[in-house]
Design a protein around this motif. Structure first.
Motif, PDB file in Angstrom:
ATOM      1  N   PHE A 213      57.039 -13.324 -33.856  1.00 34.05           N
ATOM      2  CA  PHE A 213      56.593 -14.575 -33.250  1.00 34.05           C
ATOM      3  C   PHE A 213      56.922 -14.603 -31.759  1.00 34.05           C
ATOM      4  O   PHE A 213      57.360 -15.623 -31.234  1.00 34.05           O
ATOM      5  CB  PHE A 213      57.292 -15.774 -33.931  1.00 34.05           C
ATOM      6  N   GLY A 214      56.732 -13.489 -31.077  1.00 33.80           N
ATOM      7  CA  GLY A 214      56.997 -13.449 -29.641  1.00 33.80           C
ATOM      8  C   GLY A 214      58.400 -13.927 -29.328  1.00 33.80           C
ATOM      9  O   GLY A 214      59.373 -13.473 -29.961  1.00 33.80           O
ATOM     10  N   GLY A 217      61.065 -14.912 -32.064  1.00 35.76           N
ATOM     11  CA  GLY A 217      61.758 -13.992 -32.959  1.00 35.76           C
ATOM     12  C   GLY A 217      60.898 -13.391 -34.049  1.00 35.76           C
ATOM     13  O   GLY A 217      59.708 -13.170 -33.869  1.00 35.76           O
ATOM     14  N   ALA A 218      61.504 -13.140 -35.206  1.00 32.99           N
ATOM     15  CA  ALA A 218      60.813 -12.406 -36.273  1.00 32.99           C
ATOM     16  C   ALA A 218      61.369 -12.800 -37.625  1.00 32.99           C
ATOM     17  O   ALA A 218      62.434 -13.427 -37.730  1.00 32.99           O
ATOM     18  CB  ALA A 218      60.998 -10.904 -36.043  1.00 32.99           C
ATOM     19  N   VAL A 232      65.850 -11.949 -28.479  1.00 33.06           N
ATOM     20  CA  VAL A 232      66.965 -11.867 -27.537  1.00 33.06           C
ATOM     21  C   VAL A 232      66.496 -12.493 -26.222  1.00 33.06           C
ATOM     22  O   VAL A 232      65.451 -12.109 -25.694  1.00 33.06           O
ATOM     23  CB  VAL A 232      67.365 -10.391 -27.321  1.00 33.06           C
ATOM     24  N   CYS A 234      65.856 -13.142 -22.492  1.00 32.55           N
ATOM     25  CA  CYS A 234      65.800 -12.181 -21.385  1.00 32.55           C
ATOM     26  C   CYS A 234      64.769 -12.675 -20.379  1.00 32.55           C
ATOM     27  O   CYS A 234      63.904 -13.482 -20.719  1.00 32.55           O
ATOM     28  CB  CYS A 234      65.404 -10.798 -21.902  1.00 32.55           C
ATOM     29  N   THR A 239      54.856  -8.752 -21.326  1.00 31.08           N
ATOM     30  CA  THR A 239      55.148  -8.576 -22.760  1.00 31.08           C
ATOM     31  C   THR A 239      54.343  -7.446 -23.405  1.00 31.08           C
ATOM     32  O   THR A 239      54.506  -7.180 -24.602  1.00 31.08           O
ATOM     33  CB  THR A 239      54.871  -9.876 -23.554  1.00 31.08           C
ATOM     34  N   THR A 240      53.492  -6.750 -22.634  1.00 31.54           N
ATOM     35  CA  THR A 240      52.693  -5.671 -23.224  1.00 31.54           C
ATOM     36  C   THR A 240      53.606  -4.630 -23.872  1.00 31.54           C
ATOM     37  O   THR A 240      54.580  -4.190 -23.268  1.00 31.54           O
ATOM     38  CB  THR A 240      51.863  -4.970 -22.130  1.00 31.54           C
ATOM     39  N   GLY A 241      53.265  -4.239 -25.098  1.00 29.19           N
ATOM     40  CA  GLY A 241      54.044  -3.199 -25.771  1.00 29.19           C
ATOM     41  C   GLY A 241      55.239  -3.727 -26.531  1.00 29.19           C
ATOM     42  O   GLY A 241      55.954  -2.945 -27.185  1.00 29.19           O
ATOM     43  N   ALA A 242      55.455  -5.051 -26.510  1.00 25.66           N
ATOM     44  CA  ALA A 242      56.615  -5.619 -27.231  1.00 25.66           C
ATOM     45  C   ALA A 242      56.499  -5.322 -28.723  1.00 25.66           C
ATOM     46  O   ALA A 242      57.460  -4.893 -29.370  1.00 25.66           O
ATOM     47  CB  ALA A 242      56.701  -7.124 -26.997  1.00 25.66           C
ATOM     48  N   PHE A 246      58.951  -3.071 -31.017  1.00 21.95           N
ATOM     49  CA  PHE A 246      59.638  -3.725 -32.133  1.00 21.95           C
ATOM     50  C   PHE A 246      59.464  -2.926 -33.431  1.00 21.95           C
ATOM     51  O   PHE A 246      60.440  -2.588 -34.107  1.00 21.95           O
ATOM     52  CB  PHE A 246      59.072  -5.142 -32.298  1.00 21.95           C
ATOM     53  N   VAL A 277      59.926  -6.281 -22.649  1.00 22.69           N
ATOM     54  CA  VAL A 277      59.301  -7.458 -22.017  1.00 22.69           C
ATOM     55  C   VAL A 277      59.921  -7.777 -20.664  1.00 22.69           C
ATOM     56  O   VAL A 277      59.313  -8.482 -19.859  1.00 22.69           O
ATOM     57  CB  VAL A 277      59.322  -8.723 -22.922  1.00 22.69           C
TER      58      VAL A 277
END
Ligand code: ATP
Length: 298
Positions: A213-214, A217-218, A232, A234, A239-242, A246, A277
């Motif tokens: 969920f960006g 979290g998850a 976390v 930061c 955010t590309t590649g987050a 993950f 990110v």
């Protein structure tokens, strides 16, 4: 244990433009970067940087971009199974970015679409029961299904990230052990969100579902547990590649410890993707071998 990522590899060419071109216009631009891309390559690189023996199976054209792919991958700890695709250009993206942050992307998938099942399955020849088979959404329906079936018949653990979204994913879930989906994919494929969406995927045969969920979290869901893990905090640059960071870190963390996906794996993945990110770019933003070793406590 080894991981086999069967997916795509591409060259991302980023150009800065003062404004997006209108139809019929010829405009000037400035070359910004030329980076290795493609979700398959992204995930394989992060898994390999985690210290897991990782193979990348992907199609490349016999052209200069193909040479560049080989050169860039040789700087990574990835075991390459690059399949030459005759008569096709190596896949690439042209990314136009404006100063106000707008972007437009054109991507080719000729090599990813031309890869066939036999070429992919040949690369799994030495795979052992328990090894990971990791797939994304860039290959054809027939190849995606064929590779998942071949992996199952070798008693590999299958992990699937349904991105980019394609119409044929609904029929694949019974072949998937671990599914990773972001919010858009979850909504499109389950018509639900959060816990309800996870339950639907579990009912379709997936053994472990990870929903991301960006910045929120998850969630990790299996038949007998549901774990929510915050992102976390930061500074966020790009955010590309987050999502790729993950998924790759979570799978590698569990594989390296010889366990199923657990709380620690999701925590490690959250830390690694927070690094991604907080930096510009995709592969250039991924955590390094040293950063991942610190996160994984290796
Ligand atoms: P992308 O398409 O941008 O690669 P995604 O849409 O597949 O990513 P997300 O759900 O956006 O996946 O993000 C995956 C994980 O990355 C999140 O669960 C979280 O841990 C981390 N993450 C993403 N955005 C942020 C953020 N703004 N701050 C901190 N962590 C983030």
């Amino acid at each position: 244990m080894d991981a086999y990522v069967i997916g795509n590899v591409a060259i991302d060419e980023t150009l800065a433009v003062s404004a997006m071109p209108t139809p019929g216009a010829s405009i000037l631009g400035t070359a910004q970067s030329r980076d290795l891309g493609g979700k398959g390559a992204n995930q394989a690189i992060v898994m390999a940087r985690c210290g897991l023996r990782t193979h990348l199976v992907a199609g490349v054209g016999e052209d200069l971009r193909g040479d560049l792919v080989r050169q860039r991958l040789s700087a990574e700890p990835v075991i390459r199974h690059l399949v030459p695709i005759a008569g096709r250009s190596t896949d690439f993206s042209i990314i136009l970015t404006t100063l106000d942050g707008e972007n437009a992307i054109v991507t080719t998938t000729d090599c990813a679409q031309d890869l066939d099942v036999a070429q992919c399955v040949a690369a799994l020849e030495d795979a052992q029961p328990g090894d990971l088979a990791v797939l994304q959404g860039n290959l054809t329906n027939a190849v995606t299904r064929g590779v998942l079936e071949a992996a199952r018949s070798r008693r590999m653990v299958t992990a699937f990230n349904p991105s980019p979204l394609r119409p044929f994913f609904d029929d694949l879930w019974s072949l998937v052990d671990i599914g990773f989906l972001n919010e858009g994919e979850t909504a499109a494929l389950t018509d639900a969100t959060g816990e309800q969406a996870a339950r639907k995927l579990l009912a379709m045969g997936v053994k472990a579902v990870v929903l991301t969920f960006g910045r929120d979290g998850a969630l990790l869901a299996t038949d007998d547990r549901l774990i929510r893990i915050p992102a976390v905090g930061c500074p966020v640059v790009d955010t590309t590649g987050a999502g790729d960071t993950f998924m790759a870190t979570a799978l590698a963390s569990a594989a390296l410890r010889g366990t199923a996906l657990d709380h620690a794996a999701i925590e490690h993945a959250s830390k690694a993707s927070a690094i991604t990110v907080s930096r510009q770019g995709t592969q250039s933003a991924f955590p390094t071998v040293e950063e991942l070793a610190a996160i994984l406590d290796r």
